[in-house]
Scaffold this motif. Structure first.
Motif, PDB file in Angstrom:
ATOM      1  N   CYS A 153       0.852  -1.198   0.000  1.00 18.75           N
ATOM      2  CA  CYS A 153       0.000   0.000   0.000  1.00 18.75           C
ATOM      3  C   CYS A 153       0.880   1.238   0.000  1.00 18.75           C
ATOM      4  CB  CYS A 153      -0.936   0.010   1.215  1.00 18.75           C
ATOM      5  SG  CYS A 153      -0.102   0.382   2.789  1.00 18.75           S
ATOM      6  N   ASN A 154       0.257   2.381  -0.286  1.00 16.69           N
ATOM      7  CA  ASN A 154       1.031   3.628  -0.253  1.00 16.69           C
ATOM      8  C   ASN A 154       0.578   4.538   0.882  1.00 16.69           C
ATOM      9  OD1 ASN A 154      -1.434   4.586  -1.253  1.00 16.69           O
ATOM     10  ND2 ASN A 154      -0.446   6.128  -2.548  1.00 16.69           N
ATOM     11  N   TYR A 155      -0.161   3.979   1.831  1.00 15.91           N
ATOM     12  CA  TYR A 155      -0.584   4.780   2.976  1.00 15.91           C
ATOM     13  C   TYR A 155       0.612   5.090   3.883  1.00 15.91           C
ATOM     14  CZ  TYR A 155      -5.437   3.657   1.777  1.00 15.91           C
ATOM     15  OH  TYR A 155      -6.640   3.538   1.132  1.00 15.91           O
ATOM     16  N   PRO A 156       0.595   6.234   4.546  1.00 20.75           N
ATOM     17  CA  PRO A 156       1.641   6.521   5.538  1.00 20.75           C
ATOM     18  C   PRO A 156       1.628   5.449   6.625  1.00 20.75           C
ATOM     19  CG  PRO A 156       0.333   8.479   5.099  1.00 20.75           C
ATOM     20  CD  PRO A 156      -0.372   7.345   4.439  1.00 20.75           C
ATOM     21  N   LEU A 157       2.796   5.125   7.134  1.00 15.97           N
ATOM     22  CA  LEU A 157       2.927   4.095   8.158  1.00 15.97           C
ATOM     23  C   LEU A 157       3.385   4.698   9.481  1.00 15.97           C
ATOM     24  CD1 LEU A 157       4.634   1.282   6.049  1.00 15.97           C
ATOM     25  CD2 LEU A 157       2.206   1.520   6.627  1.00 15.97           C
ATOM     26  N   HIS A 158       2.645   4.365  10.525  1.00 17.99           N
ATOM     27  CA  HIS A 158       2.953   4.784  11.891  1.00 17.99           C
ATOM     28  C   HIS A 158       3.739   3.644  12.541  1.00 17.99           C
ATOM     29  CE1 HIS A 158       1.524   6.217  16.056  1.00 17.99           C
ATOM     30  NE2 HIS A 158       2.105   5.067  16.275  1.00 17.99           N
ATOM     31  N   LEU A 159       5.022   3.881  12.819  1.00 21.42           N
ATOM     32  CA  LEU A 159       5.896   2.828  13.329  1.00 21.42           C
ATOM     33  C   LEU A 159       5.888   2.757  14.851  1.00 21.42           C
ATOM     34  CD1 LEU A 159       9.143   3.256  11.169  1.00 21.42           C
ATOM     35  CD2 LEU A 159       7.049   2.005  10.604  1.00 21.42           C
ATOM     36  N   GLY A 160       5.994   1.535  15.358  1.00 20.81           N
ATOM     37  CA  GLY A 160       6.125   1.349  16.784  1.00 20.81           C
ATOM     38  C   GLY A 160       6.219  -0.120  17.140  1.00 20.81           C
ATOM     39  N   VAL A 161       6.905  -0.402  18.235  1.00 21.59           N
ATOM     40  CA  VAL A 161       6.926  -1.734  18.828  1.00 21.59           C
ATOM     41  C   VAL A 161       5.976  -1.678  20.009  1.00 21.59           C
ATOM     42  CG1 VAL A 161       8.316  -3.521  19.946  1.00 21.59           C
ATOM     43  CG2 VAL A 161       9.328  -2.088  18.150  1.00 21.59           C
ATOM     44  N   THR A 162       4.888  -2.423  19.964  1.00 20.64           N
ATOM     45  CA  THR A 162       3.906  -2.334  21.038  1.00 20.64           C
ATOM     46  C   THR A 162       4.359  -3.139  22.247  1.00 20.64           C
ATOM     47  OG1 THR A 162       1.528  -2.462  21.505  1.00 20.64           O
ATOM     48  CG2 THR A 162       2.505  -4.332  20.354  1.00 20.64           C
ATOM     49  N   GLU A 163       3.874  -2.740  23.416  1.00 18.63           N
ATOM     50  CA  GLU A 163       4.196  -3.446  24.670  1.00 18.63           C
ATOM     51  C   GLU A 163       5.701  -3.681  24.787  1.00 18.63           C
ATOM     52  OE1 GLU A 163       1.880  -6.933  24.146  1.00 18.63           O
ATOM     53  OE2 GLU A 163      -0.020  -5.860  24.116  1.00 18.63           O
ATOM     54  N   ALA A 164       6.456  -2.641  24.493  1.00 23.86           N
ATOM     55  CA  ALA A 164       7.919  -2.789  24.443  1.00 23.86           C
ATOM     56  C   ALA A 164       8.554  -2.884  25.826  1.00 23.86           C
ATOM     57  CB  ALA A 164       8.536  -1.630  23.669  1.00 23.86           C
ATOM     58  N   GLY A 165       7.807  -2.508  26.881  1.00 20.52           N
ATOM     59  CA  GLY A 165       8.325  -2.675  28.233  1.00 20.52           C
ATOM     60  C   GLY A 165       8.798  -1.384  28.881  1.00 20.52           C
ATOM     61  N   THR A 166       9.540  -1.532  29.973  1.00 24.43           N
ATOM     62  CA  THR A 166      10.059  -0.385  30.697  1.00 24.43           C
ATOM     63  C   THR A 166      11.194   0.265  29.911  1.00 24.43           C
ATOM     64  OG1 THR A 166      11.458  -1.895  31.969  1.00 24.43           O
ATOM     65  CG2 THR A 166       9.362  -1.259  32.960  1.00 24.43           C
ATOM     66  N   TYR A 167      11.692   1.374  30.436  1.00 24.31           N
ATOM     67  CA  TYR A 167      12.539   2.282  29.660  1.00 24.31           C
ATOM     68  C   TYR A 167      13.671   1.587  28.896  1.00 24.31           C
ATOM     69  CZ  TYR A 167      15.520   6.170  28.381  1.00 24.31           C
ATOM     70  OH  TYR A 167      16.285   7.049  27.675  1.00 24.31           O
ATOM     71  N   ASN A 168      14.535   0.861  29.606  1.00 25.63           N
ATOM     72  CA  ASN A 168      15.730   0.314  28.941  1.00 25.63           C
ATOM     73  C   ASN A 168      15.384  -0.651  27.815  1.00 25.63           C
ATOM     74  OD1 ASN A 168      17.588   1.749  30.486  1.00 25.63           O
ATOM     75  ND2 ASN A 168      17.713   0.176  32.056  1.00 25.63           N
ATOM     76  N   MET A 169      14.508  -1.621  28.097  1.00 23.98           N
ATOM     77  CA  MET A 169      14.181  -2.598  27.061  1.00 23.98           C
ATOM     78  C   MET A 169      13.379  -1.957  25.937  1.00 23.98           C
ATOM     79  SD  MET A 169      14.637  -5.493  25.823  1.00 23.98           S
ATOM     80  CE  MET A 169      15.466  -6.339  27.162  1.00 23.98           C
ATOM     81  N   ALA A 170      12.477  -1.032  26.278  1.00 26.38           N
ATOM     82  CA  ALA A 170      11.699  -0.350  25.245  1.00 26.38           C
ATOM     83  C   ALA A 170      12.602   0.455  24.324  1.00 26.38           C
ATOM     84  CB  ALA A 170      10.652   0.565  25.891  1.00 26.38           C
ATOM     85  N   LEU A 171      13.618   1.080  24.904  1.00 30.61           N
ATOM     86  CA  LEU A 171      14.547   1.867  24.092  1.00 30.61           C
ATOM     87  C   LEU A 171      15.321   0.970  23.129  1.00 30.61           C
ATOM     88  CD1 LEU A 171      15.768   4.652  23.531  1.00 30.61           C
ATOM     89  CD2 LEU A 171      17.443   4.197  25.333  1.00 30.61           C
ATOM     90  N   VAL A 172      15.753  -0.186  23.615  1.00 26.95           N
ATOM     91  CA  VAL A 172      16.494  -1.116  22.757  1.00 26.95           C
ATOM     92  C   VAL A 172      15.590  -1.661  21.651  1.00 26.95           C
ATOM     93  CG1 VAL A 172      17.667  -3.349  22.679  1.00 26.95           C
ATOM     94  CG2 VAL A 172      18.146  -1.764  24.548  1.00 26.95           C
TER      95      VAL A 172
END
Length: 349
Positions: free
Chosen positions: A193-212
């Protein structure tokens, strides 16, 4: 850097997709019943540079929050809605800039049409948000698990329900808590598709792991030209999500303005408190908007050479430090005066 050619969509006073810069967004985590607290948090996010702010709208009472946010913010506001199409219609009436809803979850075609028509009348885009836990049962049965293919099929299915009513101001997110699945899903969606994509890793966790996880998932996709807006999901203060988002963009050279700090990892040659110096420099330059590279190096012998591309920097010695610019030494100062002297030189740039 190469960017995938996606549809350009207007959200309030900014754009997503096309040639628009990648935007950073976050979501309020104050209860929707606490309007004063939500507005306070939203203002803190706006001050931190958040470009799009999303708020949960679980019931009609929460529509008042949308009104309050619109009265106090200058950045676009997104209403996050599950299942109840009436909440979408009320949010549109309240002046929201974007709706997050999955059309397949709100019932009959007439309800989908009502939301599509209301949004079209006021040029309000819709974000479809699919994640591993929201994939339809028939699609899960087809693939056996929330695979990348299953996520993409679900997202495009929801988009088709809007397209049926001639609505295509759509942004798609297809998040997974598994980084590899998330990368594969967005890569596949970018091809289909050519729709804009909103990127994210859901339920990524607390700060350190979410950042990684987010740096790997979001960063690798952006490096391939995929992605138009991002959210770094963290079980933490949303302001940290915004800061992390900009750090990812800065690391990829996609965020103009602001300081880029480079620092060596220290070694046995280090004779100054390099870690303390680097942290102090970072803290004091947090709000600096100058587009400069600042180096904090531990070795006075090699530092200026290794960081000669830096606009300005410190290179440590034995209780002293060199201040240098573009590899050229400007002066030598005691360690205790190094950061103050660096700030003085940065003011001149």
């Amino acid at each position: 850097m190469y960017r995938r050619n996606s549809k350009k969509i207007k959200v309030g006073n900014i754009y997503i997709g096309g040639d628009a810069p990648v935007t950073v967004q976050s979501m309020l985590n104050v209860p929707s019943t606490d309007i004063e607290g939500s507005v306070k948090q939203a203002l803190a996010l706006q001050q931190a540079g958040c470009q799009i702010i999303r708020a949960a709208v679980p019931d009609m009472a929460a529509v008042k929050l949308i009104e309050a946010l619109k009265e106090n913010l200058t950045v676009p506001v997104v209403a996050d809605i599950h299942f109840d199409y009436k909440l979408a219609l009320a949010s549109v009436d309240a002046g929201v800039d974007k709706i997050r809803i999955n059309p397949g979850n709100i019932g009959s075609d007439d309800r989908v049409k009502a939301v599509a028509d209301a949004c079209k009348a006021k040029n309000i885009p819709i974000r479809i948000g699919v994640n591993s836990g929201s994939v339809e049962k028939n699609i899960l049965a087809k693939y056996g698990a929330p695979t990348a293919e299953a996520l993409v099929e679900s997202g495009l299915y929801h988009a088709s329900l809007l397209e049926k009513f001639d609505f295509d101001d759509i942004v798609i997110s297809i998040k997974s808590s598994d980084v590899k699945t998330m990368i594969d899903a967005y890569t596949l969606a970018s091809e289909r598709c050519n729709y804009p994509l909103h990127l994210g890793v859901t339920e990524a966790g607390t700060y350190n792991m979410a950042l990684v996880k987010s740096s790997i998932g979001i960063g690798s996709l952006l490096a391939k030209g995929i992605g138009d807006t991002i959210r770094v999901s963290m079980t933490d203060d949303p302001v940290k999500e915004v800061e992390a988002g900009y750090s990812i963009l800065k690391a990829l050279g996609m965020n103009e303005g602001g300081v880029n700090i480079v620092a060596c990892p220290t070694c046995g040659r280090t004779r100054i408190d390099l870690i303390g110096l680097a942290n102090e420099v970072e803290a004091r330059l947090k709000n600096c908007k100058k587009n400069i590279k600042v180096a904090v190096m531990g070795c006075a012998v090699n530092g200026p050479g290794e960081a000669r591309e830096a606009d300005i920097g410190i290179a440590g010695g034995d209780g002293s430090a060199l201040i240098f610019a573009k590899g050229e030494i400007l002066c030598k100062v005691p360690e205790s005066e190094a950061v103050d002297k660096l700030m003085e030189e940065i003011e001149k740039l």
